[in-house]
Design a protein around this motif. Sequence first.
Motif, PDB file in Angstrom:
ATOM      1  N   LEU A 141     -52.173   1.320 -13.657  1.00 25.87           N
ATOM      2  CA  LEU A 141     -53.281   1.168 -12.994  1.00 25.87           C
ATOM      3  C   LEU A 141     -54.414   0.736 -13.804  1.00 25.87           C
ATOM      4  O   LEU A 141     -55.042  -0.421 -13.367  1.00 25.87           O
ATOM      5  CB  LEU A 141     -53.662   2.574 -12.320  1.00 25.87           C
ATOM      6  N   ARG A 145     -56.244  -3.179 -13.233  1.00 21.05           N
ATOM      7  CA  ARG A 145     -57.419  -3.100 -12.843  1.00 21.05           C
ATOM      8  C   ARG A 145     -58.299  -3.706 -14.128  1.00 21.05           C
ATOM      9  O   ARG A 145     -59.297  -4.656 -14.050  1.00 21.05           O
ATOM     10  CB  ARG A 145     -58.018  -1.592 -12.782  1.00 21.05           C
ATOM     11  N   THR A 155     -54.940  -3.249  -6.076  1.00 21.47           N
ATOM     12  CA  THR A 155     -54.376  -2.274  -6.986  1.00 21.47           C
ATOM     13  C   THR A 155     -53.467  -1.485  -6.039  1.00 21.47           C
ATOM     14  O   THR A 155     -52.482  -1.290  -6.454  1.00 21.47           O
ATOM     15  CB  THR A 155     -55.377  -1.765  -7.820  1.00 21.47           C
ATOM     16  N   ALA A 156     -54.120  -1.073  -5.229  1.00 21.39           N
ATOM     17  CA  ALA A 156     -53.340  -0.053  -4.072  1.00 21.39           C
ATOM     18  C   ALA A 156     -52.118  -0.720  -3.715  1.00 21.39           C
ATOM     19  O   ALA A 156     -51.134  -0.292  -3.468  1.00 21.39           O
ATOM     20  CB  ALA A 156     -54.462   0.506  -2.961  1.00 21.39           C
ATOM     21  N   SER A 161     -49.897   2.310  -2.552  1.00 22.05           N
ATOM     22  CA  SER A 161     -50.916   3.566  -2.734  1.00 22.05           C
ATOM     23  C   SER A 161     -52.208   3.288  -1.765  1.00 22.05           C
ATOM     24  O   SER A 161     -52.132   2.143  -1.377  1.00 22.05           O
ATOM     25  CB  SER A 161     -51.062   4.064  -3.959  1.00 22.05           C
ATOM     26  N   VAL A 166     -55.958   5.207  -5.387  1.00 22.86           N
ATOM     27  CA  VAL A 166     -56.517   4.451  -6.700  1.00 22.86           C
ATOM     28  C   VAL A 166     -57.756   4.838  -7.285  1.00 22.86           C
ATOM     29  O   VAL A 166     -57.987   5.015  -8.357  1.00 22.86           O
ATOM     30  CB  VAL A 166     -56.384   2.936  -6.379  1.00 22.86           C
ATOM     31  N   TRP A 170     -58.113   6.109 -10.988  1.00 26.26           N
ATOM     32  CA  TRP A 170     -59.040   5.241 -11.860  1.00 26.26           C
ATOM     33  C   TRP A 170     -60.032   6.106 -12.560  1.00 26.26           C
ATOM     34  O   TRP A 170     -60.097   5.854 -13.590  1.00 26.26           O
ATOM     35  CB  TRP A 170     -59.495   4.022 -10.712  1.00 26.26           C
TER      36      TRP A 170
END
Length: 185
Positions: A141, A145, A155-156, A161, A166, A170
């Motif tokens: 992650l 990011r 990112t999800a 996810s 996330v 994060w």
Amino acid sequence: MNGEFTTWLSRWRQGDLAARDRLVDAVYPELRAIAQRQLGNERIGHTLQATALVNEAYLRLSGLDRIEWRDRVHFVHMAARVMREVLVDHARRRAALKRDGGERVSLTALELADGAGSVDITALDGALEALQRLDPDKARLVELRYFGGLTIEETAEALGSSPASVKRHWQVARTWLFEALSGPH
């Protein structure tokens, strides 16, 4: 574009160098933006330029013939990881020459509320390796990011996810990194 990108990745994996070149042409602006973002976190007067960082990452990626590229997000993630390796290698070479410390990067992109200043990029790399051993998902992650510049939503999608998950992970990863980098050395 993502379907076409995936097709180019597949054709590159099969040895089609023209597909590789099209892919690189298509993603170059994004890679350059990632490089500029990463270099923007470096100390003033850093000797590595965004174009050189992208070119070095491209050379290293080109040598990864056995990777099973899945999609654009996977490619960008790997490119960001390779750029991180290039920056760490550059910092280590510079530190070896100067023996007065390594390159420093800002952690403001990690949005740490505790006001973190800059940190040695080799220390950040070490902290990420430690996080990888403890929680590979959170380390990935952070790469997506921070080094890949992906949004929460991107990112999800990459992690399969929800954006809410996330965001929670994060926050935990940022806090863990801050503590790891602020601790006794």
